[in-house]
Design an enzyme around this catalytic site. Structure first.
Site, PDB file in Angstrom:
ATOM      1  N   ARG A  35       0.815  -1.220   0.000  1.00 36.46           N
ATOM      2  CA  ARG A  35       0.000   0.000   0.000  1.00 36.46           C
ATOM      3  C   ARG A  35       0.847   1.268   0.000  1.00 36.46           C
ATOM      4  NH1 ARG A  35      -5.262  -1.670   3.713  1.00 36.46           N
ATOM      5  NH2 ARG A  35      -6.134  -3.012   2.111  1.00 36.46           N
ATOM      6  N   LYS A 197     -21.106 -15.717  -0.937  1.00 40.19           N
ATOM      7  CA  LYS A 197     -22.537 -15.499  -0.728  1.00 40.19           C
ATOM      8  C   LYS A 197     -23.225 -14.611  -1.759  1.00 40.19           C
ATOM      9  CE  LYS A 197     -22.220 -15.909   4.296  1.00 40.19           C
ATOM     10  NZ  LYS A 197     -22.390 -15.182   5.561  1.00 40.19           N
ATOM     11  N   GLY A 350     -10.621  -7.899  -2.546  1.00 42.88           N
ATOM     12  CA  GLY A 350      -9.435  -8.440  -1.891  1.00 42.88           C
ATOM     13  C   GLY A 350      -9.051  -9.856  -2.258  1.00 42.88           C
ATOM     14  N   GLY A 373     -13.808  -3.128  -0.736  1.00 40.23           N
ATOM     15  CA  GLY A 373     -15.171  -2.654  -0.455  1.00 40.23           C
ATOM     16  C   GLY A 373     -15.570  -1.486  -1.323  1.00 40.23           C
TER      17      GLY A 373
END
Length: 392
Positions: A35, A197, A350, A373
């Protein structure tokens, strides 16, 4: 939205909001500098243009309190090593001492501020806290896409108090590639959606159906769709409460003329362990005591064929439990098919990033998003506060 290369930085105090939310070991050493490296192009550009740099980030979730284990101090050492320059680390991000230090800066100086989230005002997007941050600088640059989906003082409210605001190169890349994927894509456009999911991806699927030509479904969520289609799925992951939703999504895809491809076979086992014996079977023949853990070879062929001749591919979520070798083939071979397709490929989320890296395919993808996200919410069609703040 303005970008960093469109504004004058010479002799200006430039506040760069980065994402240095890096992993630390028990001794407080940075275990991955990925990062930090991601923002180096923006930082170097600002230095070349004669800026005085004030760098700010969060690390972890200290919930508005000072937590020694979440200090950014170890990151100063890493940043100093990457830039081969001295970095001044301050043990706060606002206050008199910080104002004095930033007020004395000379061209080429670099200050790294302490964790923004040590102050409750950061996560609350508090105007007063944002005003204190804004007082430190002449120019504001946002280069932290990974937190763009959260309205915080350092990426949202601050833009009300700094006259000149722009995006850094990392954020610019995210915006440009998103436009290529979702705003003005080259067709045929395909979405590969995996992960565990359906419930996590409803908004995503509903938005994608309006834009894409084909959707390929893998991962644990495929078994909810297969159960909804009337197949027995054994002990595979299945969200019973999502069966109606799954049927509606398939029906909507049909109405919109979107090809909606589900697995035709699966790699199954009795348990999710490395020792479990893996077998391949058609999705109509999954035994009651078995768990589907990857897409099978026939599905890999069908999906790979579906990628031939396409112009744009968006991929979010692995095809199976790729962490275990026996169930990694679906994800890894599909990554190869994406690379071979010659299409513009945008990878986000991710796990997908980790899987592509494990497959050794990172360099063959057009773009890998830095925000899990944030990328997902953007694909869902949601407004990202951090992006919206720069567009005001």
């Amino acid at each position: 939205m303005k970008y960093i290369d469109q504004i004058d930085l010479k002799d200006k105090r430039v506040f760069i909001r980065v994402d240095f939310n890096v992993p630390l070991d028990k001794e407080g050493n940075v275990t991955s500098d990925k990062r930090v490296k991601a923002s180096i192009p923006t930082i170097k550009y600002a230095l070349e243009k004669g800026a005085k740099l004030i760098i700010a980030s969060h690390l972890g979730r200290p919930k508005g309190k000072r937590v020694a284990e979440m200090s950014l101090k170890p990151v100063a050492k890493v940043l100093s090593g990457l830039l081969q320059r001295e970095i001044a680390f301050l043990d706060d991000c606002v206050g008199e001492a910080v104002e004095q230090a930033t007020g004395k800066m000379k061209e080429g100086d670099i200050i790294l501020l302490e964790n923004l989230r040590f102050h409750p005002g950061e996560d609350k997007n508090d105007a007063e806290f944002a005003k204190q941050l804004a007082a430190l600088c002449d120019v504001y640059i946002d280069d932290a896409f990974a937190v763009s989906h959260r309205a915080a003082a350092s990426n949202s409210a601050i833009t009300d108090f700094v006259k000149t605001c722009a995006a850094g190169f990392l954020l610019k890349n995210e915006v440009e590639y998103f436009k290529k994927a979702m705003v003005n894509p080259a067709h045929p456009l395909v979405a590969i959606i995996g992960g565990a999911k359906v419930s996590d991806k409803i908004g995503l699927l509903e938005n994608l159906i309006e834009k894409v030509d084909k959707i390929l479904i893998g991962g644990g969520m495929a078994f909810t769709f297969l159960r909804a289609a009337g197949y027995e799925t054994g002990k595979s992951l299945c969200e019973e409460e999502m069966l109606d939703t799954a049927r509606k999504i398939v029906s909507k895809a049909k109405q919109k003329n979107v090809q909606f491809l589900l697995p035709v076979d699966a790699v199954i086992a009795q348990s999710t362990t490395a020792e479990a014996e893996a077998k391949v079977c058609g999705v109509k023949e999954i035994p009651k005591d078995m768990i589907g853990l990857d897409i099978g070879p026939a599905t890999i062929s069908v999906f790979s064929e579906a990628l031939k001749g396409v112009k744009t591919i968006i991929w979010n979520g692995p095809m199976g439990m790729f962490e275990l070798a026996a169930f990694s083939k679906g994800t890894f071979e599909l990554a190869q098919a994406v690379a071979d397709s010659g299409a513009l490929s945008i990878i986000g989320g991710g796990d997908t990033d980790t899987a592509i890296k494990k497959a050794g395919m990172s360099a063959k993808m057009s773009y890998i998003s830095t925000g899990g996200g944030a990328f997902l919410e953007w694909l869902e069609g949601k407004t990202l506060p951090g992006i919206a703040a720069l567009e005001r």
